[in-house]
Design a protein around this motif. Structure first.
Motif, mmCIF file in Angstrom:
data_model
loop_
_atom_site.group_PDB
_atom_site.id
_atom_site.type_symbol
_atom_site.label_atom_id
_atom_site.label_comp_id
_atom_site.label_asym_id
_atom_site.label_seq_id
_atom_site.Cartn_x
_atom_site.Cartn_y
_atom_site.Cartn_z
ATOM 1 N N ALA A 149 -23.367 38.115 -15.148
ATOM 2 C CA ALA A 149 -22.888 36.827 -14.449
ATOM 3 C C ALA A 149 -22.333 37.286 -13.143
ATOM 4 N N ARG A 156 -27.312 32.150 -10.735
ATOM 5 C CA ARG A 156 -26.164 31.410 -10.274
ATOM 6 C C ARG A 156 -25.968 32.224 -8.880
ATOM 7 N N GLU A 200 -17.770 24.711 1.793
ATOM 8 C CA GLU A 200 -16.400 24.271 2.141
ATOM 9 C C GLU A 200 -15.462 24.735 0.981
ATOM 10 N N GLU A 201 -15.776 24.556 -0.240
ATOM 11 C CA GLU A 201 -15.312 25.137 -1.402
ATOM 12 C C GLU A 201 -16.301 25.749 -2.305
ATOM 13 N N PRO A 202 -15.852 26.887 -3.070
ATOM 14 C CA PRO A 202 -16.883 27.590 -4.232
ATOM 15 C C PRO A 202 -17.568 26.356 -4.958
ATOM 16 N N ARG A 203 -16.935 25.450 -5.439
ATOM 17 C CA ARG A 203 -17.664 24.496 -6.186
ATOM 18 C C ARG A 203 -18.849 23.789 -5.526
ATOM 19 N N HIS A 204 -18.774 23.765 -4.388
ATOM 20 C CA HIS A 204 -20.123 23.048 -3.552
ATOM 21 C C HIS A 204 -21.200 24.136 -3.610
ATOM 22 N N LEU A 263 -20.098 36.167 -1.774
ATOM 23 C CA LEU A 263 -20.505 37.695 -1.047
ATOM 24 C C LEU A 263 -19.499 37.513 0.063
ATOM 25 N N ASP A 278 -22.137 25.456 -6.085
ATOM 26 C CA ASP A 278 -22.788 24.973 -7.555
ATOM 27 C C ASP A 278 -23.673 23.757 -7.454
ATOM 28 N N ARG A 301 -21.618 22.350 4.726
ATOM 29 C CA ARG A 301 -20.533 21.488 5.036
ATOM 30 C C ARG A 301 -20.429 20.461 5.779
ATOM 31 N N GLU A 351 -11.453 15.198 3.325
ATOM 32 C CA GLU A 351 -12.798 15.737 3.254
ATOM 33 C C GLU A 351 -13.612 14.833 2.163
ATOM 34 N N GLU A 352 -13.080 14.801 1.239
ATOM 35 C CA GLU A 352 -13.421 14.147 0.006
ATOM 36 C C GLU A 352 -12.204 13.088 -0.919
ATOM 37 N N ARG A 374 -13.032 38.281 -6.509
ATOM 38 C CA ARG A 374 -14.628 38.405 -7.289
ATOM 39 C C ARG A 374 -14.280 39.603 -8.241
ATOM 40 N N ASP A 404 -18.174 34.069 0.517
ATOM 41 C CA ASP A 404 -16.825 34.229 -0.138
ATOM 42 C C ASP A 404 -15.443 33.959 0.729
ATOM 43 N N ARG A 421 -12.361 32.662 -9.775
ATOM 44 C CA ARG A 421 -12.611 31.739 -8.366
ATOM 45 C C ARG A 421 -11.201 30.838 -8.021
ATOM 46 N N TYR A 434 -23.207 32.958 -1.817
ATOM 47 C CA TYR A 434 -22.339 31.894 -0.773
ATOM 48 C C TYR A 434 -21.359 32.902 -0.397
ATOM 49 N N ARG A 446 -11.178 12.829 -3.712
ATOM 50 C CA ARG A 446 -10.253 13.392 -4.600
ATOM 51 C C ARG A 446 -9.382 14.385 -3.977
ATOM 52 N N SER A 453 -10.272 20.861 6.402
ATOM 53 C CA SER A 453 -9.939 22.460 6.894
ATOM 54 C C SER A 453 -9.949 22.385 8.475
#
Lengths: 455, 455, 455, 455
Positions: free
Chosen positions: A69, C250, C315-319, C254, C321, C274, B315-316, A46, C340, A41, C338, B318, B275
């Protein structure tokens, strides 16, 4: 082409991400796969390929966890006869990944199905840039060929041929990325360095420098270190396809009363993973001791009986998770629980306790000199052969499981390893068998030598 | 001997821990040193040596931060004339670390004081095992010698000599660990791979393959990519010794009202790091825009005026910390605060807003074809030269800071880069100078080409 | 007895650990149970009881996840007719936990099976110390009784009786720990404060101060805020027993091409999470937009069609999750993947993009005054009734799903909420239905008012 | 108005964030302020106020650290005569924070300058909603007034008046948020619960239930538990203004040789913070032992000599950071380093080691019965008075620092506390004074009682 190495201490296992711009392969993944997911990530790629070099004998692989996963495809040796869905690869197979080409060279030796992946970076040139050498070639060593009873010579011979025909013929500048580093028992002389090059290994690797094939076979089949018990179990697990990590139960905290009841069950095994100092201070009678901060997974795989529900004694609750992961690495999937509140709550519950006195070199020497105790050196025979105290006898720690019968339960035994951790394992074994007076030489052989009592 | 690489995206900087059994050296550390402290702790070694290969031009180094945190000694080139306490090393200096020996070879070229550390692993053999090549030799490239006005040819000549006399004479199997990877502007053609070997580079590195010295000098001093503005500032900071990170103030949240007041102060600079999509959607008039997720630190170092109090739009929350770290990397030590609540709270406060329409390839093509807009390609001249749309004019994004004068503020300009991020920087610059109609071609040249409007 | 509160923003949900010395209960757990496991571990207690106050309508509860992870017993209302293994409790039931006694009082009102747990701290005294009031009594409010069509008056009447007979008769000093705080739609007037006391609520809670029963019933059954769609779904899920979180897939990254293909599938739903600024800047035609940083879970539960495979733009991959967790909270268990590389990679792939211009208050006012656009206020009717711009029409954002038919797709609509987030949801709905000119008033009503265009 | 509690185990300290919509106050912050910064960020508020209830005697406060990090203003009692910049508040002072009003009531008693903050939530009503009671009123207890030699009766009298005139007159429903919970020595009978209400305390708090003033004074000035040594040091530090945490050096790893050398320096102090089991197993002669997992900060503050450079022995490196923070909490700012590699490396270096045998209840009973050992109960006199073994003598663990002179270094002493941790502290003290035979009764009094040897 980007290569990132992931090193797991304990089993000294190296796995790799090999990434292009958008996708990547993971080679020989560990069972805790979160690290690969996170790294991919962060790289913005990927995981699409999972490459196994062979059926690992010393740890359970994470290929299925990672496939689950990510949906990535698993590539494994045809000769491995794997039971899980995979692409079978063999000599000459090519696996393209963007600008990268992995070419398979079969290198039977460490195991019959072992192979290496030779990577070419087509963005730059046609010659091999990196060798993912699995357990065939290590930094400073080669994969031991003596793990299959009765086949050691054949495999050593095959290893010699493959090294000389397929590996040493790679360009000097080709990088070497092995599956193990110093500390692994898949070889006997690995260097601390975790990667190398063909040229450097040709120059300094003792095994590659043996020109004569017979000499090579002799060298690689004699005086090899003992192989842990789980080496005969993990390959089969890896071939069949291990259980998914997420299907395994997490150990639960158990109060002293419940813990006491459960530990008496025949299907259970009591395992204390605290430091050897802590175990020496106070522990539960009947516990196996293996220090989590030492060479834990290999030692656990080596001596613990499989197919038991493991009950843990830990210093802190988070160590229960850590120990569980390490046990899963070597194929123990049933960790039932841990002692809630640790030895403090156990003691306060008035339940049985015992201890192992840790003696100084001086105390030990006095006792042994005066005949009050017997000094047992539980290091490996290789270490013993290199140097030992005259007054000591050698029984490697793992052999004490059966060779305790050579000792007399009414005598006082002082156990000595290099620092104290293996002696503590040995102490737990002797006490399990009814030995009443068992001590640990603190600082082990190192301290004994510094004190002038051993060469 | 264990080598661990630490890669910092953005500035594409590689630093290294080289560890023995108990101690280690850190080579060319970044300014955020926690990563080294943690890694050393995990390895069980102490950081005792800090080795600088040269005065980095593109980032502020963490040698003093790390020395302060560990008490380790700093080693730096004699010719660097560094003002902080250090051991000065020069040709032939040797630095021992347990079984490891670092030998210094001076390699003036990229900078006059540049040097490399050749490591020998005495536990295994006498020949060089690894080269820590700083900015002298990269994977696929060499350090650009054109950063010092008027000295490019001399330095290129010196670089040629040093490469041929001291580097290419190392064994083919010697590993190469450079200070930068793909994405850095300290070279122009670095490969994605982050390490290499002497042999592989000799075979495929375009610069090493130029046999003729004059040809080499010509190649390395002509058609080099533009150098960011901060390249002239960071070396001086590194020579003097940067401020300690822990002495720098952390940016504080500022409510819209306070933020509005502060941003009007001449000593302040308004920097939006969201962004490019967000910036396009709505932003504060007068803001610089540099997308934090892109090539942020280099772009910031390149175009932002130094010596300002930076006010961030994020944006955030952090991201304020992240942007601050990135700015510190390239020498902006004064990040005063960030807009609390982001653009949502700004908008709700009824404060001024504006936008940059993001146009599709079709919309763009129609407008440009019909004469309703001018397409400005803000990619580098190298990218433009490689391929461009016929209807476009080229002004690299960073040059727009002065070359906006070539454009007419009453016309509609559609800015195009490769994907959208640099066009957004360019848009922020034009709007700052009173241009009323500025759009961004979404997906940039890539999308334009896919739509068939460019080759 | 120790009480720890866990607050989940978005759904404004409060759950609790109530701990003795060795064990604890968790009341109304959220679906992400790691927080309870960690807190219990830090406190040194085991989770042995899980107490549900009622079948939550607004979120999927974590009782089964937590039971699975701990082996704890679940306690739920008899009248809930729950389908999973549990201890059914009803009026007068007592649950002992060390020195703590939980007594059940049935308080039908918000839902027919609602109950409260009155806790007594037997270590200190016999009178009630704390009320775990579920959705019966909130800080500043009571649970709305109007969620069951046709039963609102009966339930309101029952709520009145239970409050007056069973709750307001508790001692003034009894603490009140409700299941929700400000932001929840299970009431309409909750205060920001997250806990209270019986005496304080009796003094200041508007609902408790209505002496007359008829007046209470009228007040609680008229002019209630609209209830989100998922309120009719979650109770059933909670009664049946939700799927375990660990059984849910999870979301996977994509690539643009795959994403484009999948999003065209009827079984899929395209959800952009976003910021509204980003969505306005550039987005994929056909996407739903709900800003993850806003009131995301409730808004998603409200308007998204259930039973779809959700495809995320983040906006970011962690979003991805984070959004997935939030969606799981409100009963969307199928988040497939999501995009990619986000909109940057989408744009560069030359795939279709569109935008929503964000207009300033001045721009909006001019357009609307001149008849060039229609101002649609998408705030709730309660907000509209409180104050609105004369020139605007009111269609609450969620109603636009059907009421878009009242608008003319050929006109320019400027959407306005309080700040910009709900207007962006509304914009995504209108665009989905073929509206070509849709803008968002940046800063919404707040900005419009500050500019002097609205009262 | 939102209230969030932060609890620090060990010193059992509670601090609070009291937040409005945009800003918040922190009441009685701990010295590690990151938790407040993070929580405020998550809530979306800025820290603008820091409120001190008094000069804490038992820990060093974080008011200056937090002020430095946020720019917030510090409010402290006028009577505290504080030397750092602050707003001095006294009876009747009012501090507004958005809709919240803090009113100061002076409540001399625990300390002369003690005060409480009464909070009103003006968004809801005019009557007090919460009392931030500092060390004046606890859950189940009141602040001990006996810490100032010669002033106990005056302060107790004042405390009585203030409680009855200013605190017990608050409404029953008013919430109580004290600065300490069970485990703190600022009172003697605190309940586990961490918050309460005025009405509940009036009903069940033993101190509030004493109607007669003289009886109250007698009760609060007699038979109080001993006060730790640092209680006389911390107030002065807090008045003067503590050193900023970021100015303090982080402990560095020291190899066995260096450690051995440094520990012999008179300015140094050797502190082993491992578990009592580990310390018992093997430790360095001359070490103080205080188990980090126990009541570490209070015990350290109590017995360690101040003004020393502290050298730590830890189980894991991260414990060095944890111990350092705990030591900083109680005013030990000079933690110089920790033993690198722990006792394993120490032992292997052949340096001196010793041990404390941990005996079972049976072993102990036998030895004591037969006159082979003396059982010393090191629990507090209150615990001893409540119940003790006939054969034991009582010297509280902390008193052994001077009262070791009452014992005979040639006898065998078995030390007993409740579980084993304090006995281990005691053992370290005795051994420091040359006692050769010192054992620890594993499980302490609890185990002894369960075995039937004590009542």
């Amino acid at each position: 082409m980007i290569i990132q190495q992931f090193f797991v201490p304990g089993i000294a296992h190296s796995s790799y991400i090999v990434a292009g711009d958008r996708t990547c392969a993971v080679i020989d993944p560990a069972r805790d796969t979160e690290r690969y997911l996170r790294a991919a990530r962060e790289m913005g790629v990927r995981i699409t390929h999972i490459l196994e070099t062979h059926l690992h004998a010393d740890f359970v692989s994470g290929h299925l966890d990672l496939a689950e996963a990510t949906g990535a495809a698993v590539y494994a040796p045809t000769k491995g006869n794997c039971a899980f869905p995979h692409y079978a690869v063999s000599e000459g197979s090519e696996i393209p990944l963007e600008d990268i080409r992995f070419s398979v060279v079969e290198t039977a030796g460490h195991t019959p199905e072992s192979l290496c992946y030779v990577a070419t970076d087509l963005a730059r040139g046609d010659s091999p840039v990196s060798l993912f050498s699995g357990d065939t070639l290590f930094v400073g060593d080669v994969g031991r060929p003596d793990l299959f009873p009765g086949r050691a010579e054949d495999l050593a011979s095959s290893l010699y041929d493959n090294l000389h025909d397929k590996i040493m013929t790679l360009p000097d500048e080709c990088e070497v990325y092995p599956a193990h580093g110093a500390g692994s028992l898949c070889g006997r002389a690995m260097a601390a360095k975790r990667t190398s090059t063909i040229g450097y290994e040709k120059r300094y690797n003792y095994a590659l420098r043996i020109k004569d094939k017979d000499a090579f076979v002799r060298a690689l089949t004699s005086e090899m270190p003992a192989a842990p018990d789980h080496f005969t179990r993990c390959s089969a697990i890896n071939r069949a396809g291990p259980a998914l990590m997420k299907s395994l139960a997490r150990p639960v905290p158990l109060g002293p009363g419940t813990f006491f009841k459960k530990m008496k069950d025949d299907r259970s095994l009591l395992l204390d993973v605290r430091s050897y100092q802590s175990f020496s201070g106070v522990h539960i009678p009947g516990a196996w001791h293996i220090d989590l901060s030492g060479n834990f997974p290999t030692q656990a795989g080596w001596i613990l009986p499989p197919e038991k529900d493991i009950l843990l004694v830990v210093e802190e609750p988070r160590h229960a998770d850590e120990a569980t992961l390490q046990l899963h690495r070597v194929g123990f999937d049933r960790v039932a629980g841990y002692l809630d509140g640790g030895m403090l709550s156990w003691g306060a519950a008035g339940l049985p306790i015992t201890r192992v006195p840790v003696l100084s070199a001086d105390e030990t020497h006095t006792l042994v000199s005066e005949g009050g105790a017997v000094l047992v050196d539980v290091r490996s025979s290789e270490e013993w052969d290199a140097a030992h105290a005259e007054s000591s006898v050698n029984i490697p720690w793992h052999d004490l499981r059966t060779r305790f019968t050579e000792l007399n339960p009414t005598l006082h035994y002082i156990l000595m390893c290099r620092g104290g951790q293996r002696a503590s394992i040995a102490a737990s074994i002797l006490k399990m068998h009814g030995f009443g007076m068992v001590s640990n030489l603190g600082g082990g052989y190192t301290a004994y030598k510094r004190a002038g009592y051993a060469p």
